[in-house]
Design an enzyme around this catalytic site. Structure first.
Site, PDB file in Angstrom:
ATOM      1  CE  LYS A   1      -8.721   2.639   3.383  1.00 25.37           C
ATOM      2  NZ  LYS A   1      -8.946   4.038   3.107  1.00 25.37           N
TER       3      LYS A   1
ATOM      4  CG  ASP B   1     -11.584   4.147   6.060  1.00 30.74           C
ATOM      5  OD1 ASP B   1     -11.084   5.024   6.795  1.00 30.74           O
ATOM      6  OD2 ASP B   1     -11.353   4.078   4.851  1.00 30.74           O
TER       7      ASP B   1
ATOM      8  CG  HIS C   1      -1.827   1.185   1.282  1.00 33.03           C
ATOM      9  ND1 HIS C   1      -3.018   1.210   0.603  1.00 33.03           N
ATOM     10  CD2 HIS C   1      -1.710   2.387   1.883  1.00 33.03           C
ATOM     11  CE1 HIS C   1      -3.603   2.380   0.800  1.00 33.03           C
ATOM     12  NE2 HIS C   1      -2.826   3.120   1.575  1.00 33.03           N
TER      13      HIS C   1
ATOM     14  NE  ARG D   1      -9.715  11.178   8.876  1.00 37.62           N
ATOM     15  CZ  ARG D   1      -8.875  10.396   8.197  1.00 37.62           C
ATOM     16  NH1 ARG D   1      -9.250   9.201   7.785  1.00 37.62           N
ATOM     17  NH2 ARG D   1      -7.658  10.796   7.952  1.00 37.62           N
TER      18      ARG D   1
ATOM     19  CB  SER E   1      -8.174   5.791   7.478  1.00 33.74           C
ATOM     20  OG  SER E   1      -8.548   5.783   6.139  1.00 33.74           O
TER      21      SER E   1
HETATM   22  N1  URA Z   1      -5.477   7.126   2.748  1.00 35.36           N
HETATM   23  C1  URA Z   1      -6.495   6.541   3.438  1.00 35.36           C
HETATM   24  O1  URA Z   1      -6.972   5.486   3.065  1.00 35.36           O
HETATM   25  N2  URA Z   1      -6.927   7.137   4.566  1.00 35.36           N
HETATM   26  C2  URA Z   1      -6.435   8.290   5.032  1.00 35.36           C
HETATM   27  O2  URA Z   1      -6.879   8.766   6.043  1.00 35.36           O
HETATM   28  C3  URA Z   1      -5.395   8.894   4.306  1.00 35.36           C
HETATM   29  C4  URA Z   1      -4.930   8.283   3.160  1.00 35.36           C
END
Ligand code: URA
Length: 434
Positions: free
Chosen positions: A187, A161, A82, A168, A183
């Protein structure tokens, strides 16, 4: 338990329990807790922070808020990758087939562009016919058949999320390390991999502008992994200038193709080899990253990684002719040169400015749901440290709107800093957090 008490506890700097965090996440996802209360909670976290233990518990509550992918049917240790988001970051298009070519299955869920940073799903959709939104069954079947699939998030993974991120975004609470870390990791945990390699970007084009905050974010995510039983490594890499030369969807796919054919830019190739080598180590395929890099360099040179990418495109409905002959990918009508204003050396090329120029050309979205133009973007012919002569081409603007392109060409020209003195190219990889 009640929401008001939980908000007040965080406002006063208290540490929330697993039960309190689950109550909030479950209640909000079910629509029982209103936006205004969650917004107050997010602002309290933004200001007060969270302990490491609290951050991990919050992450788990979000990971458990929806479906969790079971990759158990795929043999071996599954390793995910990621990136925290950057400009010109097409690394996944190279790393995923490279690692799969080394025999390690890659089940990769990716996102769309966000702000000035691009997203793998948008890039892949530049390949005619490519289906980047697979069902869970199609995703699993493709990984089992080819050892590789790349898709937008399937099913209902970490819905909390999704809701919280949108909140947010409109409450000035995005830039909080525990909120960003939870966050991202929620995932990744719901997506089922045993181990995760994180590319934490640092610099003008990244969420984390300086090395200290990139380190804290990286350590927070590695610590979440440790607490929830997933092995996580983070590489902190430079995002002061874009990665590679191409910024924009089809342009980035072309650069990824060149890189998979072992003719890509040096920075993209070496970041892909490094991240891929960490993935091979976590998968138990090699004993060291140097051995991993050697294995992967051979797979690039032999064409095996390119063949794996070709197979991925065919499996996901893409037209192989368009990658065999990249001139068949979407092409912009006009290519406008950006000329150097003076002799010297490129000293600065802020990734955020180039990312915003690419979005303004139409390669990214100004607001949620906007259509994007897959053909447009910027090609950087000179990067930091390169010598340049007055009137030589610094960059090219690929556009379908000549007037807009000319305005953006001026912006790109003023984004470049030219120094009369030689400039050392920046380091690409700062450090590893393990
Ligand atoms: N990428 C995400 O998935 N979440 C965040 O809060 C910032 C970047």
């Amino acid at each position: 338990m009640n929401t008001l008490d939980i908000i007040a506890k965080k406002r006063d700097g208290g540490e929330l329990t697993a039960a309190e965090l689950e109550f909030l996440v479950r209640g909000y996802t079910a629509g029982e807790i209103p936006d205004y209360q969650l917004a107050a909670f997010l602002m309290a976290v933004y200001i007060r922070g969270m302990t490491r233990a609290e951050t991990a518990l919050f992450t788990l509550a979000m990971a458990h808020s929806g479906d969790q992918l079971d990759l158990g049917a795929i043999p071996g240790r599954k390793v995910d990758k990621h990136s925290t988001g950057g400009v010109g970051d097409k690394t996944t298009l190279v790393v995923a087939p490279l690692v799969a070519a080394a025999g390690v299955p890659v089940a990769k869920m990716s996102g769309r562009g966000l702000g000035h940073s691009g997203g793998t799903v948008d890039k892949l959709e530049a390949i005619p016919g490519f289906r980047a939104e697979l069902t869970e069954m199609e995703f699993m079947a493709t990984v089992q058949k080819t050892g590789l699939a790349i898709s937008g998030q399937t099913g209902n993974l970490a819905p909390a999320d999704k809701e919280l991120y949108a909140l947010r975004d409109v409450t000035a609470t995005v830039a909080s390390i525990p909120l960003i870390a939870s966050s991202i990791m929620s995932k990744k945990i719901a997506a089922g991999a045993d181990a995760i390699v994180l590319d934490v970007k640092c610099g003008s084009g990244a969420f984390m502008a300086d090395l200290d905050s990139a380190r804290v974010l990286a350590r927070t995510m590695v610590d979440i992994g440790r607490r929830v039983g997933r092995q996580v490594r983070a590489v902190i890499s430079n995002m002061d200038q874009p990665l590679g030369a191409a910024v924009g969807n089809a342009l980035e796919v072309k650069e990824a193709i060149l890189t998979l054919q072992n003719q890509g830019p040096q920075d993209l190739t070496s970041l892909a080899l490094s991240l891929g080598a960490h993935m091979l180590v976590l998968a138990g395929r090699v004993n060291s990253t140097s051995q991993g890099e050697q294995v992967l360099a051979e797979l690039l040179a032999s064409g095996a990684a390119w063949e794996k990418f070709r197979q991925l495109v065919i499996d996901q409905g893409g037209d192989p002719d368009a990658i065999d002959c990249p001139d068949l990918l979407p092409q912009a009508q006009f290519v406008l040169p950006v000329h150097a204003p003076s002799n010297g050396y490129v000293a600065g090329l802020p990734a955020d400015k180039i990312g915003r120029a690419s979005v303004a050309l139409g390669a990214g979205r100004q607001k949620k749901g906007d259509a994007i133009d897959l053909s447009v973007g910027v090609i950087l012919r000179r990067k930091i440290g390169d010598p340049i002569k007055k009137e030589e081409v610094l960059a090219e603007i690929h556009t379908n709107d000549k007037q807009r392109g000319q305005k953006i060409a001026r912006e790109v020209r003023s984004a470049y800093t030219i120094s009369p003195e030689p400039v050392k190219p920046p380091e690409l990889i700062y450090e590893l957090i393990d």
